[in-house]
Design a protein around this motif. Structure first.
Motif, PDB file in Angstrom:
ATOM      1  N   ASP A   1       0.845  -1.193   0.000  1.00 23.83           N
ATOM      2  CA  ASP A   1       0.000   0.000   0.000  1.00 23.83           C
ATOM      3  C   ASP A   1       0.880   1.243   0.000  1.00 23.83           C
ATOM      4  O   ASP A   1       1.660   1.461   0.927  1.00 23.83           O
ATOM      5  N   VAL A   2       0.784   2.034  -1.057  1.00 28.32           N
ATOM      6  CA  VAL A   2       1.517   3.293  -1.153  1.00 28.32           C
ATOM      7  C   VAL A   2       0.492   4.416  -1.153  1.00 28.32           C
ATOM      8  O   VAL A   2      -0.340   4.511  -2.043  1.00 28.32           O
ATOM      9  N   GLU A   3       0.552   5.254  -0.126  1.00 32.01           N
ATOM     10  CA  GLU A   3      -0.433   6.316  -0.007  1.00 32.01           C
ATOM     11  C   GLU A   3      -0.312   7.313  -1.149  1.00 32.01           C
ATOM     12  O   GLU A   3       0.767   7.555  -1.678  1.00 32.01           O
ATOM     13  N   ASN A   4      -1.449   7.890  -1.496  1.00 37.13           N
ATOM     14  CA  ASN A   4      -1.492   8.858  -2.592  1.00 37.13           C
ATOM     15  C   ASN A   4      -1.063  10.234  -2.086  1.00 37.13           C
ATOM     16  O   ASN A   4      -1.849  11.158  -1.937  1.00 37.13           O
TER      17      ASN A   4
ATOM     18  N   HIS B   1       8.274   1.526  -0.259  1.00 39.77           N
ATOM     19  CA  HIS B   1       7.965   1.216  -1.658  1.00 39.77           C
ATOM     20  C   HIS B   1       7.827   2.487  -2.471  1.00 39.77           C
ATOM     21  O   HIS B   1       7.593   3.571  -1.933  1.00 39.77           O
ATOM     22  N   ILE B   2       7.956   2.336  -3.777  1.00 37.43           N
ATOM     23  CA  ILE B   2       7.742   3.431  -4.723  1.00 37.43           C
ATOM     24  C   ILE B   2       6.729   2.974  -5.746  1.00 37.43           C
ATOM     25  O   ILE B   2       6.731   1.800  -6.167  1.00 37.43           O
ATOM     26  N   LEU B   3       5.816   3.864  -6.134  1.00 39.70           N
ATOM     27  CA  LEU B   3       4.800   3.556  -7.135  1.00 39.70           C
ATOM     28  C   LEU B   3       5.000   4.473  -8.334  1.00 39.70           C
ATOM     29  O   LEU B   3       5.083   5.694  -8.176  1.00 39.70           O
TER      30      LEU B   3
ATOM     31  N   ARG C   1       9.692  -2.573  -4.126  1.00 41.05           N
ATOM     32  CA  ARG C   1      10.331  -2.310  -2.841  1.00 41.05           C
ATOM     33  C   ARG C   1      11.597  -1.492  -3.068  1.00 41.05           C
ATOM     34  O   ARG C   1      12.359  -1.740  -4.005  1.00 41.05           O
TER      35      ARG C   1
ATOM     36  N   ILE D   1       4.703  -1.032  -8.774  1.00 44.29           N
ATOM     37  CA  ILE D   1       5.089  -0.848  -7.375  1.00 44.29           C
ATOM     38  C   ILE D   1       6.270  -1.768  -7.088  1.00 44.29           C
ATOM     39  O   ILE D   1       6.245  -2.949  -7.455  1.00 44.29           O
TER      40      ILE D   1
ATOM     41  N   GLN E   1       4.919   8.064  -6.618  1.00 46.42           N
ATOM     42  CA  GLN E   1       4.398   8.153  -5.257  1.00 46.42           C
ATOM     43  C   GLN E   1       5.350   7.398  -4.340  1.00 46.42           C
ATOM     44  O   GLN E   1       5.588   6.202  -4.533  1.00 46.42           O
ATOM     45  N   LEU E   2       5.887   8.096  -3.343  1.00 44.17           N
ATOM     46  CA  LEU E   2       6.869   7.493  -2.454  1.00 44.17           C
ATOM     47  C   LEU E   2       6.239   7.079  -1.141  1.00 44.17           C
ATOM     48  O   LEU E   2       5.591   7.878  -0.468  1.00 44.17           O
ATOM     49  N   GLY E   3       6.405   5.783  -0.793  1.00 42.17           N
ATOM     50  CA  GLY E   3       5.947   5.279   0.498  1.00 42.17           C
ATOM     51  C   GLY E   3       7.124   5.034   1.412  1.00 42.17           C
ATOM     52  O   GLY E   3       8.288   5.261   1.028  1.00 42.17           O
TER      53      GLY E   3
END
Length: 369
Positions: free
Chosen positions: A120-123, A221-223, A234, A232, A216-218
């Protein structure tokens, strides 16, 4: 689940999503392609490190999810006649019926219950840039990524976002590659992260020309959101090389060369250099001329190339393949060669002010004549 979709759209979506389907895993579910028919038709491949999801335009008559046998389903769809393809999956037996024209296939799917959830990578923290610029940055650096697993952090590319710039850096212990994109406006971000090379190679294949890509950076993880496809992966953890400290500055020797002519000259001299017969190319930078020589058990080779400037007869040795790799990545017709002495790296830098890159290659110690 039941939907109808044009064959060309299906082929495109499945071929992209299948790139990250696990070939062999203890989790049987990820050896298939995850198919979801909801508001849109989606296909997902996930190997526990990288996931690609692709959306496809389809007429969805009944929603549902299942895991399709990736290779068999892809082979069937690619060989169907052109036109609409109808796919239906019985939710009780998971029998799949595929029809197109006079072609009719019946295969088996499996339940999606055991398919692992994607990271899950937040928006938030989104960074948007043109797809073609990101592709140029990846292709212009990824060749210098390390394959040495003893330093995993260097098996990926470093992304640095500072003010209005995005830089991508790769190192492998023998060379360094950097490309920088200037957004023109503040990105209001200061961040850095390292993306594994295999994932970036998939991103490079998906990226197009005209649209934008959003990163999108978590936390881990990166999306990458690229039109109808998302990837997506790791992030790599560790301390990346402080590349600013290793690139030589204030080099006394600066000459300019035509990229194509210089690369062709080095490639010709390198024809007698093989994996078994490795030998450095001896480079001598004189007055408006650079001379390249090498000697192996096969024989000897010598060639010359015009340059603008005087190198003061500085002599230095290099791995010819590292030089040509760097020159092929230079995005302009001319390049500046910066040198200090025979034991310091060579750095390729821009001639045009609108370019922003650096390619550094470490020298090889030469034996005396």
């Amino acid at each position: 689940m039941r939907f109808t979709c044009e064959k060309s759209i299906l082929v495109s979506a499945i071929s992209v999503a299948s790139r990250t389907v696990a070939t062999k895993s203890s989790i049987t579910a990820i050896e298939g392609i995850y198919c979801q028919a909801g508001n849109q038709l989606q296909f997902t491949g996930f190997n526990m490190e990288t996931a690609i999801t692709v959306k496809a335009d389809a007429d969805i008559q009944q929603t549902g999810v299942c895991i399709l046998p990736a290779r068999l389903f892809s082979d069937i769809i690619r060989r169907l006649p052109e036109g609409p393809v109808s796919v239906s999956v019985d939710e009780d037996t998971y029998k799949v019926a595929i029809r197109a024209g006079y072609s009719n296939f019946n295969i088996s799917a499996t339940s999606a219950e055991d398919y692992p959830a994607l990271p899950d990578v937040e928006n938030r923290n989104g960074i948007t840039m043109p797809q073609n610029k990101l592709r140029e940055m990846i292709s212009g650096t990824i060749f210098a990524v390390s394959e040495n697993q003893s330093r995993p952090i260097h098996t990926g590319c470093l992304f640095e976002v500072v003010d209005d710039t995005i830089s991508v850096v790769a190192v492998d212990g023998y060379r360094l590659a950097r490309r920088t994109y200037h957004a023109g406006v503040s990105l209001e971000r200061n961040m850095h992260f390292v993306v594994p090379a295999p994932a970036l190679k998939e991103v490079e294949k998906i990226l197009g020309e005209d649209e934008n890509v959003t990163l999108q950076l978590g936390p881990k993880h990166i999306l990458f959101e690229m039109g109808r496809a998302t990837l997506i992966c790791r992030l790599l953890e560790g301390d990346f090389l402080d590349w600013r400290k290793v690139i030589p500055t204030d080099c006394p020797v600066k000459v300019v060369a035509h990229v194509g002519e210089l690369a062709a000259t080095i490639e010709r001299v390198g024809l007698i250099v093989t994996e078994k017969l490795k030998s450095p190319v001896r480079c001598t930078f004189g007055d408006n001329e650079a001379t390249f020589r090498t000697t192996t058990a096969i024989g000897a080779a010598e060639d010359r190339c015009s340059i603008a400037g005087n190198g003061g007869e500085l002599e230095i040795g290099f791995n010819c393949h590292y030089l040509t790799d760097a020159l092929k990545a230079v995005p302009s017709d001319e390049v500046c060669l910066e040198l200090k002495n025979g034991l310091s790296p060579i750095v390729f830098t821009p001639v045009r002010p609108e370019d922003d890159f650096a390619y550094m290659v470490l020298p090889v110690r030469l034996r005396s004549n």
